[in-house]
Design a protein around this motif. Sequence first.
Motif, mmCIF file in Angstrom:
data_model
loop_
_atom_site.group_PDB
_atom_site.id
_atom_site.type_symbol
_atom_site.label_atom_id
_atom_site.label_comp_id
_atom_site.label_asym_id
_atom_site.label_seq_id
_atom_site.Cartn_x
_atom_site.Cartn_y
_atom_site.Cartn_z
ATOM 1 N N LEU A 1 34.118 105.731 47.999
ATOM 2 C CA LEU A 1 35.072 105.253 48.994
ATOM 3 C C LEU A 1 36.285 104.616 48.319
ATOM 4 O O LEU A 1 37.432 104.847 48.719
ATOM 5 C CB LEU A 1 34.402 104.253 49.942
ATOM 6 C CG LEU A 1 35.301 103.647 51.017
ATOM 7 C CD1 LEU A 1 35.769 104.724 51.978
ATOM 8 C CD2 LEU A 1 34.576 102.534 51.750
ATOM 9 N N GLY A 2 36.044 103.852 47.278
ATOM 10 C CA GLY A 2 37.148 103.252 46.521
ATOM 11 C C GLY A 2 38.039 104.311 45.896
ATOM 12 O O GLY A 2 39.275 104.203 45.920
ATOM 13 N N LEU A 3 37.428 105.360 45.326
ATOM 14 C CA LEU A 3 38.221 106.462 44.766
ATOM 15 C C LEU A 3 39.037 107.174 45.838
ATOM 16 O O LEU A 3 40.209 107.513 45.629
ATOM 17 C CB LEU A 3 37.302 107.466 44.062
ATOM 18 C CG LEU A 3 36.839 107.115 42.655
ATOM 19 C CD1 LEU A 3 35.901 108.197 42.132
ATOM 20 C CD2 LEU A 3 38.016 106.955 41.728
ATOM 21 N N ALA A 4 38.418 107.402 47.010
ATOM 22 C CA ALA A 4 39.132 108.077 48.097
ATOM 23 C C ALA A 4 40.335 107.262 48.546
ATOM 24 O O ALA A 4 41.425 107.812 48.778
ATOM 25 C CB ALA A 4 38.185 108.326 49.266
ATOM 26 N N LEU A 5 40.159 105.948 48.675
ATOM 27 C CA LEU A 5 41.281 105.089 49.056
ATOM 28 C C LEU A 5 42.379 105.096 47.996
ATOM 29 O O LEU A 5 43.571 105.113 48.324
ATOM 30 C CB LEU A 5 40.795 103.661 49.308
ATOM 31 C CG LEU A 5 39.953 103.447 50.553
ATOM 32 C CD1 LEU A 5 39.423 102.017 50.597
ATOM 33 C CD2 LEU A 5 40.767 103.734 51.798
ATOM 34 N N LEU A 6 41.989 105.092 46.743
ATOM 35 C CA LEU A 6 42.964 105.125 45.652
ATOM 36 C C LEU A 6 43.774 106.414 45.685
ATOM 37 O O LEU A 6 45.013 106.388 45.620
ATOM 38 C CB LEU A 6 42.236 104.987 44.304
ATOM 39 C CG LEU A 6 43.103 105.055 43.062
ATOM 40 C CD1 LEU A 6 43.904 103.781 42.922
ATOM 41 C CD2 LEU A 6 42.250 105.279 41.841
ATOM 42 N N PHE A 7 43.104 107.542 45.832
ATOM 43 C CA PHE A 7 43.821 108.830 45.851
ATOM 44 C C PHE A 7 44.670 108.991 47.122
ATOM 45 O O PHE A 7 45.746 109.575 47.070
ATOM 46 C CB PHE A 7 42.850 109.997 45.698
ATOM 47 C CG PHE A 7 42.289 110.116 44.314
ATOM 48 C CD1 PHE A 7 43.108 110.033 43.202
ATOM 49 C CD2 PHE A 7 40.935 110.300 44.114
ATOM 50 C CE1 PHE A 7 42.602 110.139 41.925
ATOM 51 C CE2 PHE A 7 40.422 110.406 42.835
ATOM 52 C CZ PHE A 7 41.257 110.328 41.736
ATOM 53 N N ALA A 8 44.199 108.477 48.252
ATOM 54 C CA ALA A 8 44.993 108.537 49.483
ATOM 55 C C ALA A 8 46.282 107.729 49.333
ATOM 56 O O ALA A 8 47.353 108.160 49.759
ATOM 57 C CB ALA A 8 44.180 108.034 50.672
ATOM 58 N N GLY A 9 46.187 106.569 48.717
ATOM 59 C CA GLY A 9 47.382 105.761 48.480
ATOM 60 C C GLY A 9 48.353 106.441 47.532
ATOM 61 O O GLY A 9 49.570 106.403 47.743
ATOM 62 N N MET A 10 47.814 107.074 46.505
ATOM 63 C CA MET A 10 48.691 107.794 45.562
ATOM 64 C C MET A 10 49.377 108.966 46.259
ATOM 65 O O MET A 10 50.568 109.216 46.053
ATOM 66 C CB MET A 10 47.867 108.281 44.368
ATOM 67 C CG MET A 10 47.431 107.162 43.449
ATOM 68 S SD MET A 10 46.265 107.659 42.160
ATOM 69 C CE MET A 10 47.082 109.007 41.387
ATOM 70 N N ARG A 11 48.643 109.688 47.090
ATOM 71 C CA ARG A 11 49.214 110.826 47.813
ATOM 72 C C ARG A 11 50.295 110.356 48.790
ATOM 73 O O ARG A 11 51.366 110.949 48.895
ATOM 74 C CB ARG A 11 48.103 111.573 48.551
ATOM 75 C CG ARG A 11 48.549 112.855 49.205
ATOM 76 C CD ARG A 11 47.398 113.688 49.778
ATOM 77 N NE ARG A 11 46.349 112.918 50.435
ATOM 78 C CZ ARG A 11 45.106 112.759 49.958
ATOM 79 N NH1 ARG A 11 44.761 113.303 48.814
ATOM 80 N NH2 ARG A 11 44.212 112.056 50.620
ATOM 81 N N HIS A 12 50.041 109.248 49.485
ATOM 82 C CA HIS A 12 51.004 108.710 50.437
ATOM 83 C C HIS A 12 52.298 108.292 49.732
ATOM 84 O O HIS A 12 53.394 108.586 50.210
ATOM 85 C CB HIS A 12 50.400 107.511 51.169
ATOM 86 C CG HIS A 12 51.337 106.828 52.099
ATOM 87 N ND1 HIS A 12 51.739 107.390 53.284
ATOM 88 C CD2 HIS A 12 51.977 105.635 52.015
ATOM 89 C CE1 HIS A 12 52.585 106.568 53.882
ATOM 90 N NE2 HIS A 12 52.742 105.497 53.131
ATOM 91 N N SER A 13 52.186 107.631 48.606
ATOM 92 C CA SER A 13 53.396 107.203 47.893
ATOM 93 C C SER A 13 54.144 108.404 47.322
ATOM 94 O O SER A 13 55.379 108.403 47.277
ATOM 95 C CB SER A 13 53.051 106.202 46.794
ATOM 96 O OG SER A 13 52.279 106.815 45.787
ATOM 97 N N ALA A 14 53.436 109.454 46.916
ATOM 98 C CA ALA A 14 54.115 110.656 46.411
ATOM 99 C C ALA A 14 54.895 111.348 47.523
ATOM 100 O O ALA A 14 56.033 111.791 47.319
ATOM 101 C CB ALA A 14 53.095 111.618 45.797
ATOM 102 N N VAL A 15 54.306 111.415 48.716
ATOM 103 C CA VAL A 15 55.005 112.020 49.858
ATOM 104 C C VAL A 15 56.237 111.197 50.203
ATOM 105 O O VAL A 15 57.318 111.734 50.463
ATOM 106 C CB VAL A 15 54.046 112.143 51.071
ATOM 107 C CG1 VAL A 15 54.807 112.446 52.350
ATOM 108 C CG2 VAL A 15 53.002 113.196 50.809
ATOM 109 N N ARG A 16 56.101 109.882 50.192
ATOM 110 C CA ARG A 16 57.233 109.003 50.505
ATOM 111 C C ARG A 16 58.353 109.169 49.482
ATOM 112 O O ARG A 16 59.530 109.223 49.845
ATOM 113 C CB ARG A 16 56.758 107.554 50.566
ATOM 114 C CG ARG A 16 57.780 106.620 51.176
ATOM 115 C CD ARG A 16 57.258 105.213 51.361
ATOM 116 N NE ARG A 16 57.006 104.599 50.081
ATOM 117 C CZ ARG A 16 55.889 103.972 49.743
ATOM 118 N NH1 ARG A 16 54.919 103.860 50.597
ATOM 119 N NH2 ARG A 16 55.744 103.446 48.545
#
Length: 152
Positions: free
Chosen positions: A53-68
């Motif tokens: 779950l921690g890894l999923a949250l980390l990758f989701a945050g990275m993906r969100h910042s890349a899209v932004r």
Amino acid sequence: MIVLAGATVVAVSWDEAATAASTATFTVFDRTIQLSQLEFFFAGAVTGMVFLLGLALLFAGMRHSAVRRRKMHASRLEARDRVARLEQEKRELERKLEETPATTPAATPVVDRDRDGVDDRAETTAPHPRVEVPRQHSSDQLVAGRHTRPSK
């Protein structure tokens, strides 16, 4: 969450007595916990899920910042293109203005309230005649919410 899961794995693997015996004893925050082998297995499974779950949250945050960042970059490029287009149009209009002969515009009245085409300041009468209002007597004034009475 990842650090918590990692610390749990390190704490369990550090305790050699827990892996050898049928029950494991742990002390966490001055509390002693005894787990059987089955409970110990489920605790490990929960720890693994927390880690994932921690890894999923980390990758989701990275993906969100890349899209932004991608959207911000695209909007900057679009703004730069729009400015360049406007500057080109400005240069074109300036060139056309230089090519055409200068003509004097027809004089328009500055103040024309009655819309007759003549400047009101130059007319002999104003569009609205001034009306005289009769003055009030000094004894008939309203002061602080009360009428003053004439002195006798």
